[in-house]
Write a protein that holds these residues in place. Structure first.
Motif, PDB file in Angstrom:
ATOM      1  N   LYS A 384      43.561  -2.152 -31.002  1.00  0.00           N
ATOM      2  CA  LYS A 384      42.273  -3.296 -30.842  1.00  0.00           C
ATOM      3  C   LYS A 384      42.101  -3.980 -30.472  1.00  0.00           C
ATOM      4  CE  LYS A 384      41.119  -0.993 -35.584  1.00  0.00           C
ATOM      5  NZ  LYS A 384      41.887  -0.459 -35.918  1.00  0.00           N
ATOM      6  N   ASN A 385      42.430  -3.978 -29.026  1.00  0.00           N
ATOM      7  CA  ASN A 385      42.184  -4.834 -27.775  1.00  0.00           C
ATOM      8  C   ASN A 385      42.652  -6.489 -27.939  1.00  0.00           C
ATOM      9  OD1 ASN A 385      39.642  -5.053 -29.399  1.00  0.00           O
ATOM     10  ND2 ASN A 385      39.107  -6.760 -28.312  1.00  0.00           N
ATOM     11  N   TRP A 386      44.324  -6.260 -28.021  1.00  0.00           N
ATOM     12  CA  TRP A 386      44.740  -7.170 -28.572  1.00  0.00           C
ATOM     13  C   TRP A 386      45.743  -7.329 -27.667  1.00  0.00           C
ATOM     14  CZ3 TRP A 386      43.460 -11.650 -30.482  1.00  0.00           C
ATOM     15  CH2 TRP A 386      41.853 -11.635 -31.038  1.00  0.00           C
ATOM     16  N   LEU A 387      47.060  -8.116 -26.388  1.00  0.00           N
ATOM     17  CA  LEU A 387      47.932  -8.526 -26.140  1.00  0.00           C
ATOM     18  C   LEU A 387      48.797  -9.475 -26.810  1.00  0.00           C
ATOM     19  CD1 LEU A 387      47.150  -7.844 -22.422  1.00  0.00           C
ATOM     20  CD2 LEU A 387      47.866  -5.885 -24.015  1.00  0.00           C
ATOM     21  N   PHE A 388      50.043  -9.526 -26.997  1.00  0.00           N
ATOM     22  CA  PHE A 388      51.053 -10.703 -28.121  1.00  0.00           C
ATOM     23  C   PHE A 388      51.892 -10.082 -26.901  1.00  0.00           C
ATOM     24  CE2 PHE A 388      48.586  -8.735 -31.166  1.00  0.00           C
ATOM     25  CZ  PHE A 388      48.449  -9.895 -31.879  1.00  0.00           C
ATOM     26  N   LYS A 389      52.539 -11.891 -26.568  1.00  0.00           N
ATOM     27  CA  LYS A 389      53.790 -12.113 -25.737  1.00  0.00           C
ATOM     28  C   LYS A 389      54.662 -12.629 -26.674  1.00  0.00           C
ATOM     29  CE  LYS A 389      55.709 -15.433 -22.720  1.00  0.00           C
ATOM     30  NZ  LYS A 389      55.163 -16.527 -21.429  1.00  0.00           N
ATOM     31  N   LEU A 390      55.531 -11.729 -26.956  1.00  0.00           N
ATOM     32  CA  LEU A 390      56.797 -11.512 -27.935  1.00  0.00           C
ATOM     33  C   LEU A 390      57.702 -12.494 -27.623  1.00  0.00           C
ATOM     34  CD1 LEU A 390      56.478  -8.582 -29.794  1.00  0.00           C
ATOM     35  CD2 LEU A 390      54.819 -10.889 -30.273  1.00  0.00           C
ATOM     36  N   VAL A 391      58.539 -13.831 -28.642  1.00  0.00           N
ATOM     37  CA  VAL A 391      59.780 -14.126 -28.208  1.00  0.00           C
ATOM     38  C   VAL A 391      60.500 -13.885 -29.248  1.00  0.00           C
ATOM     39  CG1 VAL A 391      59.329 -15.700 -26.399  1.00  0.00           C
ATOM     40  CG2 VAL A 391      59.198 -16.817 -28.743  1.00  0.00           C
ATOM     41  N   LYS A 392      61.876 -14.126 -29.365  1.00  0.00           N
ATOM     42  CA  LYS A 392      62.396 -14.586 -30.621  1.00  0.00           C
ATOM     43  C   LYS A 392      62.876 -15.538 -31.169  1.00  0.00           C
ATOM     44  CE  LYS A 392      64.812 -10.189 -30.760  1.00  0.00           C
ATOM     45  NZ  LYS A 392      66.544  -9.636 -30.735  1.00  0.00           N
ATOM     46  N   SER A 393      63.028 -15.359 -32.694  1.00  0.00           N
ATOM     47  CA  SER A 393      63.608 -16.347 -32.933  1.00  0.00           C
ATOM     48  C   SER A 393      63.717 -16.070 -34.259  1.00  0.00           C
ATOM     49  CB  SER A 393      61.942 -17.008 -33.587  1.00  0.00           C
ATOM     50  OG  SER A 393      61.851 -18.482 -34.268  1.00  0.00           O
ATOM     51  N   ASN A 394      65.022 -16.641 -34.773  1.00  0.00           N
ATOM     52  CA  ASN A 394      65.860 -16.660 -35.811  1.00  0.00           C
ATOM     53  C   ASN A 394      65.678 -14.215 -36.171  1.00  0.00           C
ATOM     54  OD1 ASN A 394      66.457 -19.057 -36.594  1.00  0.00           O
ATOM     55  ND2 ASN A 394      64.270 -18.454 -38.102  1.00  0.00           N
ATOM     56  N   GLY A 395      66.138 -14.326 -34.910  1.00  0.00           N
ATOM     57  CA  GLY A 395      66.564 -12.559 -34.605  1.00  0.00           C
ATOM     58  C   GLY A 395      64.738 -11.788 -34.805  1.00  0.00           C
ATOM     59  N   LYS A 396      64.583 -11.782 -34.831  1.00  0.00           N
ATOM     60  CA  LYS A 396      63.284 -11.042 -35.004  1.00  0.00           C
ATOM     61  C   LYS A 396      62.149 -11.606 -34.221  1.00  0.00           C
ATOM     62  CE  LYS A 396      62.771 -11.476 -40.053  1.00  0.00           C
ATOM     63  NZ  LYS A 396      61.580 -11.763 -41.481  1.00  0.00           N
ATOM     64  N   GLY A 407      47.821 -13.838 -30.391  1.00  0.00           N
ATOM     65  CA  GLY A 407      47.897 -12.998 -29.396  1.00  0.00           C
ATOM     66  C   GLY A 407      46.385 -12.949 -28.608  1.00  0.00           C
ATOM     67  N   LYS A 408      45.978 -12.342 -27.503  1.00  0.00           N
ATOM     68  CA  LYS A 408      44.386 -12.375 -26.924  1.00  0.00           C
ATOM     69  C   LYS A 408      43.899 -11.107 -27.022  1.00  0.00           C
ATOM     70  CE  LYS A 408      46.479 -16.627 -23.761  1.00  0.00           C
ATOM     71  NZ  LYS A 408      46.596 -17.084 -22.683  1.00  0.00           N
ATOM     72  N   GLN A 409      42.947 -11.748 -26.776  1.00  0.00           N
ATOM     73  CA  GLN A 409      41.941 -10.065 -27.263  1.00  0.00           C
ATOM     74  C   GLN A 409      41.532 -10.331 -25.505  1.00  0.00           C
ATOM     75  OE1 GLN A 409      38.241 -10.924 -29.435  1.00  0.00           O
ATOM     76  NE2 GLN A 409      37.990  -9.489 -30.261  1.00  0.00           N
ATOM     77  N   ILE A 410      41.771  -8.732 -25.308  1.00  0.00           N
ATOM     78  CA  ILE A 410      41.513  -8.044 -24.046  1.00  0.00           C
ATOM     79  C   ILE A 410      39.792  -7.834 -23.633  1.00  0.00           C
ATOM     80  CG2 ILE A 410      43.456  -8.155 -23.167  1.00  0.00           C
ATOM     81  CD1 ILE A 410      43.625  -4.855 -23.917  1.00  0.00           C
ATOM     82  N   ARG A 411      39.338  -7.638 -22.508  1.00  0.00           N
ATOM     83  CA  ARG A 411      37.955  -6.670 -22.440  1.00  0.00           C
ATOM     84  C   ARG A 411      38.634  -6.163 -21.372  1.00  0.00           C
ATOM     85  NH1 ARG A 411      34.893  -7.271 -27.078  1.00  0.00           N
ATOM     86  NH2 ARG A 411      34.861 -10.251 -27.953  1.00  0.00           N
ATOM     87  N   PHE A 412      37.078  -4.784 -20.753  1.00  0.00           N
ATOM     88  CA  PHE A 412      36.977  -4.361 -19.554  1.00  0.00           C
ATOM     89  C   PHE A 412      35.887  -5.001 -18.801  1.00  0.00           C
ATOM     90  CE2 PHE A 412      36.766  -0.876 -22.951  1.00  0.00           C
ATOM     91  CZ  PHE A 412      37.751   0.378 -22.037  1.00  0.00           C
ATOM     92  N   ALA A 413      36.032  -4.743 -17.962  1.00  0.00           N
ATOM     93  CA  ALA A 413      36.147  -5.688 -16.617  1.00  0.00           C
ATOM     94  C   ALA A 413      33.784  -5.416 -16.466  1.00  0.00           C
ATOM     95  CB  ALA A 413      35.244  -4.551 -14.800  1.00  0.00           C
TER      96      ALA A 413
END
Length: 659
Positions: A384-396, A407-413
């Motif tokens: 449902k139109n979202w991007l996430f940048k994930l990093v490790k913290s305590n093994g997760k 996260g950040k929401q994305i759109r079409f042009a």
């Protein structure tokens, strides 16, 4: 009944006689090292391979999530006279290996005991005549697998998979499944095989090296055989205490399995999670003689605390987080091979971690991609139109708060619509390329596009730099049915030109070797989009002027594709399918004729749930430790093993893959 205690030091020297499987072994109990604090995580270190063929080499493996110092550790053979050894490194990293040559030599029928500097038994393995030639190795999972005689060359310093026999003996399917040191001192065995196993003549011993092994039948006369999928329990007549172990030996004197725990680790019990196959954890309730509850805290016994939460039980969901049961389960294609990495998998995210304003249920995580320029970053696309940048913290893996904690929401042009974002890849320019199937504001119509986003752009909403629309190429999806419209671009993988040219890929448009110079606006690679409709890959050159070049279609041999990735480590293009195709990954190569074709297909690790696992990513080889690197899966339904299981409400799983 007698109880053994921590072996922090033995005060005197005394004679010892140990009878094992009809063999009389005599030796001398030497004074153990002076008491010293055991290093954190010592019980996570396992003997993983041992050879008595002249090299007398030993391999230790760290099953835990943190490094363990082995400074001052000692070993002994059947004389129990502890000797110092010189390891290849003084610390074993998480998931890493250390080797050493035995200072005493190892015989045809012998044993090996590893002690901390304080004298606590860490692990032990026994073998009968010639069983350690070329080596005795754990098969089916480093540190946790069944002890078998290796059938090929030894694999010291790396994973054991290549040295394991193709078929594990029936007796090796029996596992210590639960143990308690709370006074009842009960041990439970589980038979994970398909046939009954006789255990009447089998023996067990604890971590006190002055104790003689006792037969299971003498401890429990009725415990003579374990049916397939069944249990046997017995009360230890030699007692079980804090900082202790149980070692299980078959009728020949070979070690079958072992369990080691620290103080209070087996109170009320230590149990495998998942039942019969997984790591050990301290249980909140003992379930001796039946399936493990897997409710409690990780890290009680052998296996320690791997990254994240272990698969297998006892989860709870936060309000508004609704799992979605898997659909479309199909059969596994013939010729599929077992997962080549580690047998164990951990939960790698917090429960309901991906709730957003357009998807409060917290599910629908689909595409995954490691950032090749920064492998500590994992990118994820939510449908449902979202991007996430994930990093490790305590093994997760958690959302990077410096990018966006939600996260950040994305759109079409033009900033319109809600892209049904499915696939994700990192291009040669560091930008994110996302595939869509529909616009969720009008979900009965297909909208198969590839969108390019700059991850360094500011703001909570991202609009594409470029948008390439391929919808017209797939009229079979435009039926007015939202389900048909939802069978479009499910995954995408960026493939560098250098791989295509080095491997002699033939350009379908020219019939000659691919020449990137013929397409000056396309950048440094092509994009392979996976079509869920029929499992085909569609190859595109994405031009900087907003146009695209279509290079045709590639068959994966699968009925569907959910994710696509190029893996530089194996030099293969990987097409992933979820439960629709039996949870499989097809590695594709360029053949002698210059065509891209399936090479080999692997299943997921057997402990994984059979869900709609739509995302798959392999960490770059630059992250390799001990011969393995991380593999990550995403479940777009956060179903796990179902309601009440520890995996319910989680989207990400982490395992290992060979380097």
């Amino acid at each position: 009944m007698p109880t053994s205690h921590s072996r922090a030091g033995v005060a005197s020297v005394c004679a010892a006689t140990l009878t094992l499987s009809g063999m009389l072994l005599t030796g001398v109990l030497a004074a153990q090292p002076a008491a010293a604090a055991d290093p954190a995580g010592y019980q996570n270190v396992r003997i993983n391979e041992v050879s008595s063929n002249g090299s007398d080499t030993v391999e230790l493996y760290n099953t835990g999530s943190t490094a363990v110092s082995i400074s001052g550790w000692k070993m002994s053979d059947d004389s129990f006279s502890a000797q110092s050894f010189s390891p290849s490194a003084g610390t074993i990293p998480a998931g890493g290996f250390v080797t050493f040559n035995s200072p005493k030599g190892l015989g045809d029928a012998d044993k090996l005991v590893i002690y901390t500097s304080g004298g606590t038994v860490v692990d032990r393995v026994d073998w009968a005549t010639d069983k350690a030639k070329p080596a005795m190795a754990r098969c089916g999972g480093d540190g946790t697998g069944a002890w078998v005689t290796a059938t090929t060359a030894t694999t010291f310093g790396g994973p054991n998979a290549s040295g394991c026999p193709s078929s594990i003996p029936a007796a090796s399917r029996v596992r210590i499944n639960e143990a308690t040191s709370d006074g009842s001192d009960t041990v439970e065995l589980y038979n994970g095989g398909t046939s009954a196993v006789s255990v009447g003549s089998w023996k067990y011993v604890d971590g006190d090296t002055s104790h003689s092994a006792a037969t299971i039948s003498s401890s429990s006369p009725s415990a003579t055989s374990i049916p397939a999928g069944g249990y046997v329990t017995f009360n230890s007549t030699i007692g079980l205490g804090d900082n202790d172990s149980v070692f299980l030996l078959d009728g020949s004197g070979d070690t079958v399995d072992s369990l080691t725990w620290a103080t209070d680790g087996a109170k009320p019990s230590d149990e495998r999670c998942a039942n019969g196959t997984g790591w050990f954890r301290t249980a909140t309730t003992a379930t001796l003689g039946s399936a493990n509850s897997c409710s409690g805290s990780p890290g009680g016994g052998t296996g320690g605390t791997p990254p994240g939460q272990l698969l297998g039980g006892g989860g709870s969901l936060t309000s508004g987080c609704t799992p979605e049961a898997p659909s479309g389960t199909g059969s596994t294609p013939s010729g599929t091979l077992a997962w080549p990495g580690g047998a164990d998998v951990t939960i790698a995210d917090n429960v309901c971690a991906f709730t957003t304003s357009t998807g409060p249920e917290g599910r629908d995580v689909s595409g995954l991609a490691f950032d090749p320029s920064n492998p500590s970053v994992l990118w994820a696309a939510k449908n449902k139109n979202w991007l996430f940048k994930l990093v490790k913290s305590n093994g997760k893996w958690i959302p990077d708060p410096t990018w966006s904690a939600t996260g950040k929401q994305i759109r079409f042009a033009g900033g319109s619509g809600e892209p049904d974002s499915e696939g994700l890849s990192v291009g040669g320019n560091g930008h994110l390329y996302v595939t869509t199937e529909r616009d969720n504001t009008d979900n009965t119509k297909p909208k198969d596009t590839i969108l390019e986003f700059d991850p360094t752009a500011t703001g909570s909403t991202l609009t594409p730099i470029h948008q390439w629309d391929m919808t017209s190429q797939f009229p079979q999806l435009n039926t007015g049915d939202k389900d048909d419209a939802n069978l479009g671009f499910e995954g995408v993988g960026y493939v560098p030109d250098s791989w295509l040219t080095a491997n002699g890929w033939v350009d379908p448009l020219t019939g000659a070797a691919y020449n990137p110079a013929n397409y000056p606006l396309h950048g440094a690679g092509l994009y392979f989009a996976g079509l869920e409709w029929d499992g085909s890959l569609h190859v595109y050159g994405l031009n900087s002027d907003g146009t695209f070049t279509t290079f045709g279609t590639i068959a994966t041999g699968k009925s569907s594709v959910m994710d696509v990735t190029f893996d530089a480590g194996t030099q293969r293009l990987v097409a992933t399918c979820d439960n629709t195709c039996g949870e499989t990954h097809t590695f594709m190569k360029v053949n002698a004729s210059g065509a891209i074709v399936p090479d080999v297909t692997y299943t997921n690790p057997t402990v994984m749930p059979t869900d709609n696992l739509e995302g798959f990513a392999l960490a770059p080889t630059s992250t390799c430790t001990g011969g393995t690197r991380e593999a990550v899966w995403s479940d777009d339904g956060i179903y796990g093993f179902g309601s009440g299981s520890s995996s319910s409400g989680h989207a990400l799983y982490s395992g290992t893959f060979p380097c």
